[in-house]
Scaffold this active site. Structure first.
Site, PDB file in Angstrom:
ATOM      1  N   THR A   1     -43.597  28.061   6.404  1.00 32.36           N
ATOM      2  CA  THR A   1     -42.554  27.166   6.882  1.00 32.36           C
ATOM      3  C   THR A   1     -42.889  26.628   8.265  1.00 32.36           C
ATOM      4  OG1 THR A   1     -40.226  27.100   7.605  1.00 32.36           O
ATOM      5  CG2 THR A   1     -41.338  29.209   7.729  1.00 32.36           C
TER       6      THR A   1
ATOM      7  N   TYR B   1     -35.622  35.038  10.325  1.00 34.29           N
ATOM      8  CA  TYR B   1     -36.328  34.287   9.282  1.00 34.29           C
ATOM      9  C   TYR B   1     -37.688  33.811   9.780  1.00 34.29           C
ATOM     10  CZ  TYR B   1     -37.535  30.467   6.133  1.00 34.29           C
ATOM     11  OH  TYR B   1     -38.199  29.638   5.260  1.00 34.29           O
TER      12      TYR B   1
END
Length: 368
Positions: free
Chosen positions: A141, A184
């Site tokens: 990501t 995250y």
């Protein structure tokens, strides 16, 4: 184990053509990638715990379309003993399974770590022990670059733009320093680095794609993940959309068929790109603010979007556009679908397969 238990199918591949394993294969990107591979006559193991709402529909679609070459394995990447048999004869692995929401990571950091970090380690170790030393392509990501608070931005009426000309022209490159923030970002960042290190330490062919915002058919977006689909679904249902921040934040959105092409191109070139990470996004040509996407949705649906406001969320980037020149140079890949055409394609799928909204008239379907 019953005849209908999907866990029985993956081990049955032993002795047949070596399969491709897709973790999270019933998810949005995973199911599109699986469809593309199956269309090329590959055997595909769909390893998924079906925890995300709606993804069971993607699995049923794959089974109906491709039949016996779809091999479901209902298992969780956190359970090494359950997933290891799927990798025994694998020819390649696409690791897409993960916990995908920053908000969930803030509320349940142990869960986030177990799925993203430990789960990735399980996948890498299973691939290392496989008979064919299966290469692993990992879905990372852009959050590994942090909140990007140091970027100097110019605030326009509907969006932010970077003050630096080179950043405006090309986007953020892989040479940007890693700066994990939020649980995250930490869990995905750790997984990102583990994937690269398994190439260095153990010789497992690995590569990483650090993704921007991917959207398109077979996406069941929600407020925390898959915001393009979430916005469009909410508008078609005439439900309010919550904007966190001022809506001027910019992302380079990428249609899923272009993402699938990048994943497949990376696998084809794994011998020459092993151990490397690449940014994957729509690039400057598909850099849009939330406000611009909302405006296009209003035009498509012929109705205004009901918008509610809330404060910025932890780790939110005001601006992220991927510099994809490395992918273009090494793989010959580039985005082919403009964001407006892609949004129209998603709206068409939502009408055709979920009964949302009105038909958009004559159009050509975009396929992976």
């Amino acid at each position: 184990m019953s005849d209908n238990d999907p866990r029985q199918h993956a081990p049955s591949l032993i002795g047949k053509a070596a399969p491709v394993v897709i973790t999270g294969g019933s998810g949005f990107i995973g199911s599109n990638l699986a469809d593309s591979l199956l269309g090329s006559e590959e055997e595909v193991v769909i390893l998924d715990n079906l925890s995300r709402p709606g993804v069971h529909q993607n699995l049923e679609w794959l089974k109906e379309k491709h039949g016996a070459r779809v091999h479901p394995l209902l298992a969780d990447v956190r359970d090494f003993s359950a997933i290891e048999p799927a990798f025994t004869d694998a020819k390649a692995v696409f690791h897409l399974a993960g916990q995908t929401a920053v908000t969930t990571s803030m509320a349940e950091p142990f869960l986030d770590f177990d799925v993203n970090a430990r789960g990735t380690l399980n996948v890498l170790e299973a691939a290392r022990r496989s008979r064919h030393h299966a290469p692993v392509i990992f879905a990372s990501t852009n959050k590994v670059y942090g909140a990007l608070d140091d970027l100097k931005l110019i605030e326009l009426e509907d969006r932010y733009v970077p003050a630096a000309r080179d950043l405006y022209r090309h986007g953020i490159g892989e040479d940007r320093a890693l700066d994990f923030c939020t649980p995250y970002g930490c869990s995905k960042g750790a997984a990102d680095q583990y994937a690269l290190d398994y190439g260095k330490s153990f010789g497992v062919p690995t590569a990483v794609l650090r993704m921007s915002c991917v959207y398109g058919p077979r996406q069941f977006g929600n407020e925390d993940q898959g915001w393009v689909a979430h916005f469009l679904i909410s508008a078609l249902k005439n439900e309010p959309i919550t904007i966190y921040g001022n809506g001027k934040q910019v992302r380079d959105v990428l249609h899923v068929s272009d993402a699938v092409a990048a994943y497949r191109a990376l696998l084809r070139s794994i011998d020459s790109v092993s151990g490397q990470a690449f940014n994957l996004g729509g690039g400057p040509a598909n850099a849009v603010s939330l406000r611009r996407v909302l405006g296009e949705i209003a035009r498509l649906t012929r109705r205004g979007c009901a918008v509610e406001r809330a404060g910025w969320r932890p780790g939110d980037q005001a601006y992220f556009v991927a510099d994809t020149r490395a992918l273009q140079l090494r793989l010959g890949w580039k985005p082919t679908i403009g964001w407006r055409d892609g949004l129209r394609d998603l709206a068409a799928w939502l009408h055709d397969y979920r009964g949302l909204g009105a038909a958009l008239g004559d159009r050509e379907r975009i396929s992976a």
